[in-house]
Design an enzyme around this catalytic site. Structure first.
Site, PDB file in Angstrom:
ATOM      1  N   HIS A   1     -32.637  32.572  13.354  1.00 34.32           N
ATOM      2  CA  HIS A   1     -31.223  32.865  13.173  1.00 34.32           C
ATOM      3  C   HIS A   1     -30.749  33.899  14.181  1.00 34.32           C
ATOM      4  O   HIS A   1     -31.546  34.573  14.816  1.00 34.32           O
ATOM      5  CB  HIS A   1     -30.917  33.352  11.744  1.00 34.32           C
TER       6      HIS A   1
ATOM      7  N   ARG B   1     -22.808  41.173  12.858  1.00 30.02           N
ATOM      8  CA  ARG B   1     -22.209  42.109  11.902  1.00 30.02           C
ATOM      9  C   ARG B   1     -20.742  41.752  11.757  1.00 30.02           C
ATOM     10  O   ARG B   1     -20.050  41.586  12.761  1.00 30.02           O
ATOM     11  CB  ARG B   1     -22.376  43.540  12.381  1.00 30.02           C
TER      12      ARG B   1
ATOM     13  N   ASN C   1     -21.943  45.221   6.157  1.00 28.90           N
ATOM     14  CA  ASN C   1     -22.311  46.557   5.694  1.00 28.90           C
ATOM     15  C   ASN C   1     -21.115  47.103   4.926  1.00 28.90           C
ATOM     16  O   ASN C   1     -20.030  47.277   5.490  1.00 28.90           O
ATOM     17  CB  ASN C   1     -22.662  47.464   6.882  1.00 28.90           C
TER      18      ASN C   1
ATOM     19  N   HIS D   1     -21.761  34.888  23.785  1.00 25.14           N
ATOM     20  CA  HIS D   1     -21.117  33.947  22.883  1.00 25.14           C
ATOM     21  C   HIS D   1     -22.162  33.098  22.174  1.00 25.14           C
ATOM     22  O   HIS D   1     -23.326  33.081  22.547  1.00 25.14           O
ATOM     23  CB  HIS D   1     -20.144  33.029  23.650  1.00 25.14           C
TER      24      HIS D   1
END
Length: 126
Positions: free
Chosen positions: A5, A9, A60, A74
């Protein structure tokens, strides 16, 4: 070996999940809160994690914005009909920042969209 993966964030997990699932057609594979660490992980992709690379969206708790930096480029996604994909993305409320056309100095047909956090996604005509 294989890539499992890529972690991004995100500032608004619900908005990000909506973008990757509703607008780009991925599936929410799993989502889990970690109260002691004050974060939530959501995994999205085009197929099962056992067989495909997926995106890990990391929220978070309480963080409302991230600086994207200059190192990340990208994510690339192959599409069957890039013109239809861009029209569908726009109709769904997505942001196409480069309309489909040949890449600079080449012939591959590409387009770019951004997710709600500003991450760039390159669409490549297959």
């Amino acid at each position: 070996m294989r890539i499992l993966h890529t972690m991004l964030r995100v500032a608004d997990l619900d908005k990000s999940i909506d973008f990757y699932t509703r607008i780009l057609g991925m599936t929410l594979l799993r989502k889990h809160d970690y109260p002691e660490g004050k974060f939530t992980l959501a995994f999205v992709g085009y197929g099962r994690e056992e067989e495909n690379s997926v995106l890990e969206l990391t929220y978070n708790w309480g963080v409302e914005e991230y600086e994207l930096g200059t190192g990340f480029g990208h994510i690339a996604i192959g599409v069957n009909d890039i013109f239809k994909a861009c029209e569908d993305i726009k109709k769904s409320g997505g942001n196409v920042i480069r309309e489909p056309g040949p890449m600079k100095h080449g012939t591959t047909i590409i387009a770019f969209v951004t997710d709600p956090n500003g991450y760039k996604i390159e669409l490549i005509q297959e």
